[in-house]
Design a protein around this motif. Structure first.
Motif, PDB file in Angstrom:
ATOM      1  N   SER A 135       7.481 -11.121  -2.136  1.00  0.00           N
ATOM      2  CA  SER A 135       6.504 -10.097  -2.509  1.00  0.00           C
ATOM      3  C   SER A 135       6.779  -8.827  -1.733  1.00  0.00           C
ATOM      4  O   SER A 135       6.938  -8.860  -0.515  1.00  0.00           O
ATOM      5  CB  SER A 135       5.073 -10.554  -2.227  1.00  0.00           C
ATOM      6  OG  SER A 135       4.188  -9.494  -2.539  1.00  0.00           O
ATOM      7  N   GLY A 176       4.720  -6.312  -1.834  1.00  0.00           N
ATOM      8  CA  GLY A 176       3.455  -5.644  -1.565  1.00  0.00           C
ATOM      9  C   GLY A 176       3.214  -4.494  -2.529  1.00  0.00           C
ATOM     10  O   GLY A 176       4.014  -4.253  -3.438  1.00  0.00           O
ATOM     11  N   CYS A 177       2.114  -3.805  -2.320  1.00  0.00           N
ATOM     12  CA  CYS A 177       1.803  -2.658  -3.167  1.00  0.00           C
ATOM     13  C   CYS A 177       2.369  -1.407  -2.501  1.00  0.00           C
ATOM     14  O   CYS A 177       2.818  -1.460  -1.365  1.00  0.00           O
ATOM     15  CB  CYS A 177       0.299  -2.556  -3.361  1.00  0.00           C
ATOM     16  SG  CYS A 177      -0.618  -2.570  -1.816  1.00  0.00           S
ATOM     17  N   CYS A 211       0.945  -0.905   1.229  1.00  0.00           N
ATOM     18  CA  CYS A 211       1.407  -1.725   2.344  1.00  0.00           C
ATOM     19  C   CYS A 211       2.914  -1.622   2.522  1.00  0.00           C
ATOM     20  O   CYS A 211       3.434  -1.765   3.619  1.00  0.00           O
ATOM     21  CB  CYS A 211       0.909  -3.170   2.252  1.00  0.00           C
ATOM     22  SG  CYS A 211       1.078  -4.024   0.701  1.00  0.00           S
ATOM     23  N   ARG A 212       3.604  -1.353   1.404  1.00  0.00           N
ATOM     24  CA  ARG A 212       5.058  -1.244   1.532  1.00  0.00           C
ATOM     25  C   ARG A 212       5.442   0.001   2.333  1.00  0.00           C
ATOM     26  O   ARG A 212       6.361  -0.023   3.139  1.00  0.00           O
ATOM     27  CB  ARG A 212       5.712  -1.207   0.163  1.00  0.00           C
ATOM     28  CG  ARG A 212       7.213  -1.200   0.267  1.00  0.00           C
ATOM     29  CD  ARG A 212       7.909  -1.645  -0.971  1.00  0.00           C
ATOM     30  NE  ARG A 212       7.162  -1.332  -2.179  1.00  0.00           N
ATOM     31  CZ  ARG A 212       7.714  -1.237  -3.375  1.00  0.00           C
ATOM     32  NH1 ARG A 212       8.990  -1.426  -3.519  1.00  0.00           N
ATOM     33  NH2 ARG A 212       6.991  -0.975  -4.439  1.00  0.00           N
ATOM     34  N   TYR A 214       5.099  -0.641   5.910  1.00  0.00           N
ATOM     35  CA  TYR A 214       6.167  -1.535   6.365  1.00  0.00           C
ATOM     36  C   TYR A 214       7.481  -0.774   6.549  1.00  0.00           C
ATOM     37  O   TYR A 214       8.164  -0.910   7.570  1.00  0.00           O
ATOM     38  CB  TYR A 214       6.335  -2.644   5.339  1.00  0.00           C
ATOM     39  CG  TYR A 214       7.388  -3.675   5.659  1.00  0.00           C
ATOM     40  CD1 TYR A 214       7.397  -4.350   6.886  1.00  0.00           C
ATOM     41  CD2 TYR A 214       8.363  -3.999   4.729  1.00  0.00           C
ATOM     42  CE1 TYR A 214       8.355  -5.318   7.150  1.00  0.00           C
ATOM     43  CE2 TYR A 214       9.318  -4.966   4.988  1.00  0.00           C
ATOM     44  CZ  TYR A 214       9.312  -5.625   6.208  1.00  0.00           C
ATOM     45  OH  TYR A 214      10.250  -6.571   6.459  1.00  0.00           O
ATOM     46  N   ASP A 271       4.534 -10.669   8.240  1.00  0.00           N
ATOM     47  CA  ASP A 271       3.888 -10.593   6.939  1.00  0.00           C
ATOM     48  C   ASP A 271       3.155  -9.273   6.857  1.00  0.00           C
ATOM     49  O   ASP A 271       2.045  -9.127   7.338  1.00  0.00           O
ATOM     50  CB  ASP A 271       2.915 -11.771   6.769  1.00  0.00           C
ATOM     51  CG  ASP A 271       3.672 -13.069   6.591  1.00  0.00           C
ATOM     52  OD1 ASP A 271       4.634 -13.073   5.811  1.00  0.00           O
ATOM     53  OD2 ASP A 271       3.326 -14.054   7.253  1.00  0.00           O
ATOM     54  N   ILE A 303       2.304  -7.560   4.084  1.00  0.00           N
ATOM     55  CA  ILE A 303       1.558  -7.201   2.883  1.00  0.00           C
ATOM     56  C   ILE A 303       0.048  -7.318   3.112  1.00  0.00           C
ATOM     57  O   ILE A 303      -0.412  -8.139   3.900  1.00  0.00           O
ATOM     58  CB  ILE A 303       1.999  -8.042   1.668  1.00  0.00           C
ATOM     59  CG1 ILE A 303       1.858  -9.535   1.941  1.00  0.00           C
ATOM     60  CG2 ILE A 303       3.421  -7.697   1.290  1.00  0.00           C
ATOM     61  CD1 ILE A 303       2.248 -10.397   0.756  1.00  0.00           C
ATOM     62  N   CYS A 304      -0.688  -6.491   2.401  1.00  0.00           N
ATOM     63  CA  CYS A 304      -2.133  -6.422   2.579  1.00  0.00           C
ATOM     64  C   CYS A 304      -2.813  -7.672   2.015  1.00  0.00           C
ATOM     65  O   CYS A 304      -2.186  -8.476   1.345  1.00  0.00           O
ATOM     66  CB  CYS A 304      -2.697  -5.166   1.926  1.00  0.00           C
ATOM     67  SG  CYS A 304      -2.506  -5.138   0.138  1.00  0.00           S
ATOM     68  N   CYS A 324      -2.549  -8.235  -1.828  1.00  0.00           N
ATOM     69  CA  CYS A 324      -1.197  -8.608  -2.222  1.00  0.00           C
ATOM     70  C   CYS A 324      -0.896 -10.035  -1.774  1.00  0.00           C
ATOM     71  O   CYS A 324      -0.261 -10.806  -2.493  1.00  0.00           O
ATOM     72  CB  CYS A 324      -0.175  -7.651  -1.615  1.00  0.00           C
ATOM     73  SG  CYS A 324      -0.203  -6.020  -2.366  1.00  0.00           S
ATOM     74  N   ARG A 352       4.834  -5.848  -5.560  1.00  0.00           N
ATOM     75  CA  ARG A 352       4.434  -7.256  -5.428  1.00  0.00           C
ATOM     76  C   ARG A 352       5.590  -8.207  -5.760  1.00  0.00           C
ATOM     77  O   ARG A 352       6.611  -8.172  -5.116  1.00  0.00           O
ATOM     78  CB  ARG A 352       3.195  -7.542  -6.282  1.00  0.00           C
ATOM     79  CG  ARG A 352       1.963  -6.846  -5.698  1.00  0.00           C
ATOM     80  CD  ARG A 352       0.667  -7.328  -6.299  1.00  0.00           C
ATOM     81  NE  ARG A 352      -0.456  -6.796  -5.512  1.00  0.00           N
ATOM     82  CZ  ARG A 352      -1.712  -6.778  -5.906  1.00  0.00           C
ATOM     83  NH1 ARG A 352      -2.044  -7.282  -7.090  1.00  0.00           N
ATOM     84  NH2 ARG A 352      -2.637  -6.297  -5.139  1.00  0.00           N
TER      85      ARG A 352
END
Length: 414
Positions: free
Chosen positions: A166, A168-169, A172-173, A176, A230, A232-233, A236, A269
């Motif tokens: 994933s 993420g959206c 969150c990406r 990251y 990890d 991702i939110c 996600c 995602r």
RNA sequence: GCGCCUGUCGUCAAGUGGUUAAGACCUCGGAUUGUGGUUCCGAUAUGCAUGGGUUCGAAUCCCAUCAGGCGCCCCA
């Protein structure tokens, strides 16, 4: 002799002996995708260049250096490097957002990318793929993956590895990406040239670099911690975890690969790949994922979507060769006209039939028959006179005279 | 765009400096004038990707060009 011309570099003829495999791929696609409610769509093989620049993403290699672009009437056009952008364009243009979701479309056809050809990579190649619009729930992701696995199974490919991840959206990406860049900043000068490039363009793609010195950097504890975190939110994460639940319940085996990053900008995602160990270095037969912002980016309503594509040449290299089928009958006769007429009658009755067009010797005709047909239909003077045909089964050598009226129904009993 | 490897008949190939470039498959013809798939015989590269060079002599060595393959990158 005039000069011989060759196929263009990176393109291939698909020859008659290859067709049985292509037909199998195409028939199974239609059969299986239909069962899941997909309808076939065919979009043009060239589109306005802007579609790919906006759709695929102008930071990708595909758009940056691999497109076949040409100018015509002051417009910039491009041979499609993939078909998702074209399908999305068509979805928007034809008002398919008014249809009740999910809208499920599948396609097959040639794609064009200007790359150095190598094993499993051509400049013109073929993809078969699916796109599903309108479902944000992870059921869509799960069904898309299940469909891919089902299709591969129908081709006898049961033990390919499904990898999922994933991304993420966008929110969150981005966070990251920022963290990766921060933690790598002190090491920037030690990265390989490709990675320096990726650092700016797409930090996510730094992660699976194969250069040893880079790998060593990524092994450093403080960096490894970020890579493996990890990021991702919560939303996600929930989406991802539901997807895994569905796959588990459905018995779809997969491995999670945190380094799996599709090179196309539009994914968010879920991303996934299906790989084979028997393909050389171009080992992915299927790649896909979720692209919830693409429809909006191309001018449509906000529409969640999932899709994947498979490389047909790669699939064909994995399935066993299928021998071409012999025709039903070859007519052996010294009367060309009678043979011609009989062939036409039988073809109208649904048989595959050929006859000798050069009036060759009897033995030559029979020899030809034995090579290409299951049965020889012998039509000599006696047979013509009596309205009969001598049917010879060429694998058993059994021969029997049959009335022409009953030929269609009885020849296979010989 | 960069690296490595390869280029002999339609196909697969032997040949690695010395007379007419093996062989196999495919194709075509014949043995066999109404019975094939087995067998036997015959035909098919004045040329070894192309152009230069070295040599008395080159498919064989060298250089360039072209083409193909594989790998990096990227992706299906």
């Amino acid at each position: 002799m005039a000069k011989i011309l060759n196929v263009v570099k990176g393109t291939k003829d698909i020859l008659p002996q290859d067709m049985p495999m292509w037909h199998l791929l195409e028939k199974n696609a239609l059969d299986i995708f239909s069962k899941y409610g997909y309808k076939e769509i065919r979009t043009p093989i060239f589109e306005v260049t802007e579609l790919f620049a906006r759709g695929v993403g102008d930071t990708t290699d595909i758009v940056n250096k691999e497109m076949y672009t040409f100018e015509k009437s002051d417009r910039s056009l491009t041979l499609r490097p993939e078909n998702t952008a074209g399908v999305v364009r068509s979805y928007i243009e034809n008002g398919m957002s008014r249809l009740s979701p999910p809208v499920k479309l599948w396609y097959k056809g040639p794609m064009f990318r200007y790359e150095r050809p190598q094993a499993g990579r051509q400049r013109q190649f073929h993809q078969v793929g699916i796109e599903m619009f309108g479902i944000k729930e992870p059921t869509a992701d799960a069904e898309a993956i299940l469909l891919a696995v089902d299709y591969l199974k129908s081709l006898g490919l049961n033990d390919l590895e499904v990898e999922i991840n994933s991304l993420g959206c966008p929110e969150c990406r981005e966070a990251y990406k920022k963290r990766i860049k921060e933690v790598l900043k002190p090491e920037f000068d030690n990265l390989c040239d490709d990675c320096k490039n990726r650092y700016e363009k797409n930090p996510l793609r730094l992660l699976d670099c194969k250069v040893e010195s880079c790998k060593a950097i990524f092994e450093k504890p403080e960096i490894k911690a970020v890579i493996q975190s990890d990021f991702i939110c919560e939303e996600c994460a929930e989406h991802y975890s539901k997807l895994k639940t569905y796959l588990n319940e459905l018995g779809v085996k997969y491995i999670e690969n945190k380094l799996l990053v599709r090179g196309l900008d539009y994914y968010n995602r879920t991303v996934f790949e299906i790989k084979s160990n028997n393909l050389g270095s171009q080992n992915a037969v299927c790649g896909g994922g979720r692209y919830d912002s693409l429809v909006r980016n191309l001018g449509g309503d906000d529409t969640p979507a999932v899709g994947w594509a498979m490389g047909m040449e790669r699939l064909i290299s994995l399935i066993p060769t299928i021998e071409p089928q012999k025709i039903d009958a070859y007519i052996v006769s010294n009367s060309t006209i009678e043979a011609f007429k009989l062939a036409e009658t039988l073809r109208n009755e649904g048989l595959t039939v050929e006859f000798d067009m050069q009036n060759k010797k009897f033995t030559k005709q029979l020899e030809k028959a034995s090579k290409i047909a299951q049965y020889a239909f012998i039509l000599g003077e006696d047979e013509i006179k009596n309205n009969m045909v001598s049917v010879k089964n060429l694998s058993t050598s059994v021969q029997k005279a049959i009335d022409r009226k009953n030929l269609r129904s009885e020849f296979k009993n010989v």
